[in-house]
Design a protein around this motif. Structure first.
Motif, PDB file in Angstrom:
ATOM      1  N   THR A 108     -26.029   8.516  10.799  1.00 22.33           N
ATOM      2  CA  THR A 108     -25.955   7.215  11.474  1.00 22.33           C
ATOM      3  C   THR A 108     -25.889   7.382  12.982  1.00 22.33           C
ATOM      4  OG1 THR A 108     -23.547   7.224  11.229  1.00 22.33           O
ATOM      5  CG2 THR A 108     -24.833   6.119   9.503  1.00 22.33           C
ATOM      6  N   SER A 109     -25.433   8.550  13.432  1.00 24.14           N
ATOM      7  CA  SER A 109     -25.383   8.847  14.858  1.00 24.14           C
ATOM      8  C   SER A 109     -25.314  10.354  15.050  1.00 24.14           C
ATOM      9  CB  SER A 109     -24.166   8.183  15.517  1.00 24.14           C
ATOM     10  OG  SER A 109     -22.967   8.733  14.986  1.00 24.14           O
ATOM     11  N   PHE A 110     -25.672  10.826  16.248  1.00 18.93           N
ATOM     12  CA  PHE A 110     -25.583  12.251  16.549  1.00 18.93           C
ATOM     13  C   PHE A 110     -25.675  12.461  18.053  1.00 18.93           C
ATOM     14  CE2 PHE A 110     -30.052  11.311  15.961  1.00 18.93           C
ATOM     15  CZ  PHE A 110     -30.714  12.062  16.923  1.00 18.93           C
ATOM     16  N   THR A 111     -25.301  13.672  18.468  1.00 20.32           N
ATOM     17  CA  THR A 111     -25.332  14.078  19.870  1.00 20.32           C
ATOM     18  C   THR A 111     -26.368  15.181  20.056  1.00 20.32           C
ATOM     19  OG1 THR A 111     -22.990  13.546  20.193  1.00 20.32           O
ATOM     20  CG2 THR A 111     -23.984  15.096  21.757  1.00 20.32           C
ATOM     21  N   ILE A 112     -27.141  15.102  21.109  1.00 18.74           N
ATOM     22  CA  ILE A 112     -28.084  16.166  21.449  1.00 18.74           C
ATOM     23  C   ILE A 112     -27.395  17.135  22.408  1.00 18.74           C
ATOM     24  CG2 ILE A 112     -30.264  16.749  22.574  1.00 18.74           C
ATOM     25  CD1 ILE A 112     -31.370  14.079  21.646  1.00 18.74           C
ATOM     26  N   CYS A 153     -24.817  16.346  25.471  1.00 23.29           N
ATOM     27  CA  CYS A 153     -23.685  17.132  25.943  1.00 23.29           C
ATOM     28  C   CYS A 153     -24.185  18.409  26.590  1.00 23.29           C
ATOM     29  CB  CYS A 153     -22.687  17.428  24.827  1.00 23.29           C
ATOM     30  SG  CYS A 153     -23.219  18.640  23.604  1.00 23.29           S
ATOM     31  N   ASP A 154     -23.368  18.963  27.486  1.00 22.86           N
ATOM     32  CA  ASP A 154     -23.799  20.102  28.289  1.00 22.86           C
ATOM     33  C   ASP A 154     -22.571  20.785  28.870  1.00 22.86           C
ATOM     34  OD1 ASP A 154     -25.462  21.731  30.222  1.00 22.86           O
ATOM     35  OD2 ASP A 154     -27.014  20.356  29.488  1.00 22.86           O
ATOM     36  N   VAL A 155     -22.812  21.885  29.604  1.00 23.65           N
ATOM     37  CA  VAL A 155     -21.749  22.541  30.366  1.00 23.65           C
ATOM     38  C   VAL A 155     -22.030  22.463  31.866  1.00 23.65           C
ATOM     39  CG1 VAL A 155     -21.130  24.145  28.520  1.00 23.65           C
ATOM     40  CG2 VAL A 155     -22.909  24.797  30.162  1.00 23.65           C
ATOM     41  N   LYS A 169     -17.045  19.653  24.946  1.00 23.01           N
ATOM     42  CA  LYS A 169     -15.733  19.516  24.311  1.00 23.01           C
ATOM     43  C   LYS A 169     -15.364  18.056  24.076  1.00 23.01           C
ATOM     44  CE  LYS A 169     -13.699  23.856  25.900  1.00 23.01           C
ATOM     45  NZ  LYS A 169     -12.586  24.491  26.678  1.00 23.01           N
ATOM     46  N   ASP A 170     -16.019  17.163  24.804  1.00 25.34           N
ATOM     47  CA  ASP A 170     -15.718  15.729  24.684  1.00 25.34           C
ATOM     48  C   ASP A 170     -16.740  14.993  23.823  1.00 25.34           C
ATOM     49  OD1 ASP A 170     -13.537  16.033  26.453  1.00 25.34           O
ATOM     50  OD2 ASP A 170     -14.903  15.893  28.178  1.00 25.34           O
ATOM     51  N   ALA A 171     -17.711  15.712  23.311  1.00 28.54           N
ATOM     52  CA  ALA A 171     -18.778  15.075  22.528  1.00 28.54           C
ATOM     53  C   ALA A 171     -18.438  15.087  21.041  1.00 28.54           C
ATOM     54  CB  ALA A 171     -20.097  15.796  22.763  1.00 28.54           C
ATOM     55  N   ASN A 180     -18.902  29.041  23.090  1.00 25.78           N
ATOM     56  CA  ASN A 180     -18.572  27.617  23.204  1.00 25.78           C
ATOM     57  C   ASN A 180     -18.712  26.915  21.859  1.00 25.78           C
ATOM     58  OD1 ASN A 180     -18.095  27.865  25.950  1.00 25.78           O
ATOM     59  ND2 ASN A 180     -20.154  27.216  26.541  1.00 25.78           N
ATOM     60  N   LEU A 181     -19.783  27.211  21.168  1.00 29.57           N
ATOM     61  CA  LEU A 181     -20.003  26.590  19.867  1.00 29.57           C
ATOM     62  C   LEU A 181     -18.930  27.012  18.869  1.00 29.57           C
ATOM     63  CD1 LEU A 181     -21.790  24.886  17.986  1.00 29.57           C
ATOM     64  CD2 LEU A 181     -23.207  26.922  17.608  1.00 29.57           C
ATOM     65  N   GLU A 182     -18.623  28.281  18.853  1.00 28.90           N
ATOM     66  CA  GLU A 182     -17.619  28.790  17.921  1.00 28.90           C
ATOM     67  C   GLU A 182     -16.243  28.179  18.182  1.00 28.90           C
ATOM     68  OE1 GLU A 182     -15.917  33.113  16.283  1.00 28.90           O
ATOM     69  OE2 GLU A 182     -17.407  33.033  17.888  1.00 28.90           O
ATOM     70  N   SER A 183     -15.952  27.862  19.447  1.00 28.16           N
ATOM     71  CA  SER A 183     -14.641  27.311  19.796  1.00 28.16           C
ATOM     72  C   SER A 183     -14.382  25.946  19.172  1.00 28.16           C
ATOM     73  CB  SER A 183     -14.512  27.201  21.319  1.00 28.16           C
ATOM     74  OG  SER A 183     -15.345  26.165  21.838  1.00 28.16           O
ATOM     75  N   LEU A 184     -15.443  25.276  18.744  1.00 32.57           N
ATOM     76  CA  LEU A 184     -15.289  23.944  18.151  1.00 32.57           C
ATOM     77  C   LEU A 184     -14.997  23.989  16.660  1.00 32.57           C
ATOM     78  CD1 LEU A 184     -18.188  22.026  19.971  1.00 32.57           C
ATOM     79  CD2 LEU A 184     -15.764  22.167  20.604  1.00 32.57           C
ATOM     80  N   ASN A 185     -15.099  25.177  16.059  1.00 35.65           N
ATOM     81  CA  ASN A 185     -14.806  25.350  14.627  1.00 35.65           C
ATOM     82  C   ASN A 185     -15.637  24.405  13.758  1.00 35.65           C
ATOM     83  OD1 ASN A 185     -12.729  27.364  14.984  1.00 35.65           O
ATOM     84  ND2 ASN A 185     -11.383  25.701  15.707  1.00 35.65           N
ATOM     85  N   LEU A 186     -16.913  24.374  14.029  1.00 34.74           N
ATOM     86  CA  LEU A 186     -17.824  23.514  13.280  1.00 34.74           C
ATOM     87  C   LEU A 186     -18.550  24.316  12.206  1.00 34.74           C
ATOM     88  CD1 LEU A 186     -19.405  21.566  16.276  1.00 34.74           C
ATOM     89  CD2 LEU A 186     -17.473  20.863  14.841  1.00 34.74           C
ATOM     90  N   GLN A 187     -19.095  23.606  11.235  1.00 36.07           N
ATOM     91  CA  GLN A 187     -19.849  24.245  10.160  1.00 36.07           C
ATOM     92  C   GLN A 187     -21.336  23.970  10.346  1.00 36.07           C
ATOM     93  OE1 GLN A 187     -18.631  23.177   6.195  1.00 36.07           O
ATOM     94  NE2 GLN A 187     -20.443  24.094   5.237  1.00 36.07           N
TER      95      GLN A 187
END
Length: 418
Positions: free
Chosen positions: A319-323, A349-351, A380-382, A402-409
């Motif tokens: 329904t929604s997503f971030t690029i 999102c970016d750095v 980190k805010d996205a 950076n990606l790993e720090s978010l603990n996403l799957q």
């Protein structure tokens, strides 16, 4: 053709093998034009005087070899067929796509050597002024083959002796899958990142079960690495699959030059619920040169098919997503999306602090009024899920950290579209 000492050692892992004495010793083939053609050279020719399938021992594996002006590489390629240590019945199915060089002379020379060692050889082709393309040639080679399994081989590549044996074993265990392998690139320093990507993928990063895909769609979970710019997660020159499964998926696209027939087949394979399995050994010398057919496919064509598949298989379930990437690649993806999926983009999102300070991306080419303005946030805010448009292996590990720090799957919370 095979190494008896290795064959004894591998007997238990391969299951029942056909004794070498039972192999076909000779096959004589000639080529004649189709009687239905007013222009015989424009039609594929078919082998004659080949023993019927009923009168031959069952062929376990057919090596599918499309050929077009390949004289420079064919000796090495066909030598690697001869040196396979597979103990079962093996067939080479060659289709010559209007070669104008000495390819057919080389093939006929090797035909004698191959048949002497029990490898059945089937040769087809046509002599029209122009080639019909890789997709057409593969389809023809498959149509004239009789193996239960198909081992795809490009005429400029070289197989390691154990390739057929190991991929055959894997294919039996994964009947609805495309079986791939790791590769050695030649020249060694060509396409370094691409080669590293090919060889670093593990079986855990590939689709393995139809049930997994179905569960994925129920949970917004998508198979890993399917949408990357490199194309199929197992590259075409390494493919190995059952003839039965190939028939279920359908033929290669035959539109010809400029069409990514392997990518289109791979996507259709996934739509049918097919899996992917990787033999984590280097089984192919994969050559890079300016005459390779892959160079005829435009990057824009690949991009278009990738976006369509992303929208079909992933974005319709979100329904929604971030690029992830407010730069060139991220904006290009946004502009390429359908209007429906553009509306689902809640942020970039970016750095990069300069991009983040700008605050938003304005889509100036939009026909909407007011024009869409998409917020740009620090990663980190996205909010996930993310479609990641950052190229891997280019930031010294910073992006990956950076990606790993978010603990996403992966597959659930993010997809790579890099």
């Amino acid at each position: 053709m095979w190494n008896s000492s290795r064959a004894v050692a591998d007997q238990d892992t391969l299951g029942r093998e056909v004794p070498v004495a039972d192999r076909i010793l000779t096959v004589s083939s000639q080529l004649l034009p189709s009687p239905s053609s007013s222009n015989p050279s424009a039609q594929p020719t078919a082998p004659l005087n080949v023993p019927s399938r009923e009168s031959c021992p069952k062929i376990q594996v057919s090596i599918i070899l499309p050929v077009h002006n390949a004289e420079y590489w064919l000796d090495d390629c066909l030598k690697s067929v001869l040196e396979q240590d597979f103990e079962g019945t093996l067939e080479l199915s060659v289709f010559d796509d209007a070669s104008k060089d000495k390819s057919m002379n080389i093939i006929n020379k090797w035909k004698i050597k191959l048949e002497t060692l029990g490898i059945r050889v089937v040769i087809g082709g046509h002599n029209s002024p122009s080639p019909r393309g890789v997709g057409f040639s593969k389809n023809q080679a498959i149509a004239q083959s009789s193996g239960s399994y198909l081992c795809f081989l490009d005429s400029d590549d070289v197989m390691m002796p154990q390739r057929v044996r190991l991929q055959y074993k894997a294919a039996i265990q994964h009947p609805n899958s495309i079986i791939g392998c790791q590769v050695k690139r030649e020249p060694p320093n060509s396409t370094e990142r691409y080669t590293r990507w090919i060889n670093n993928l593990t079986s855990k990063q590939l689709i393995t079960q139809v049930e997994e895909v179905e569960e994925a769609l129920r949970r917004w979970y998508l198979p890993k690495k399917v949408f990357t710019s490199y194309g199929p997660t197992v590259i075409m020159p390494t493919w190995f699959c059952s003839q039965e499964w190939f028939s279920q998926v359908g033929k290669f696209d035959e539109s010809g030059k400029g069409v990514p027939e392997d990518l289109l087949f791979f996507y259709h394979h996934l739509r049918k619920g097919g899996g992917v399995f990787l033999v984590e050994q280097c089984l192919l010398l994969y050559r890079y040169h300016p005459y390779a057919a892959t160079h005829s496919v435009l990057e824009s064509t690949i991009w278009q098919h990738r976006v369509q598949f992303l929208e079909e298989r992933a974005l319709q379930h979100w329904t929604s997503f971030t690029i992830w990437n407010a730069g060139k690649q991220g904006r290009k993806l946004y502009r390429s999306l359908s209007p429906v999926n553009q509306k689902k983009v809640v942020a970039f999102c970016d750095v990069d602090e300069n991009k983040i300070k700008k605050g938003f991306y304005s889509y100036e080419d939009s026909e909407e009024r007011p024009k869409p303005k998409i917020p740009i946030r620090h990663f980190k805010d996205a909010d996930p899920p993310f479609v990641i448009c950052v190229k891997l292996d280019l930031t010294g590990g910073t992006f990956e950290e950076n990606l790993e720090s978010l603990n996403l799957q992966e597959g659930l919370d993010y997809l790579h579209f890099s």
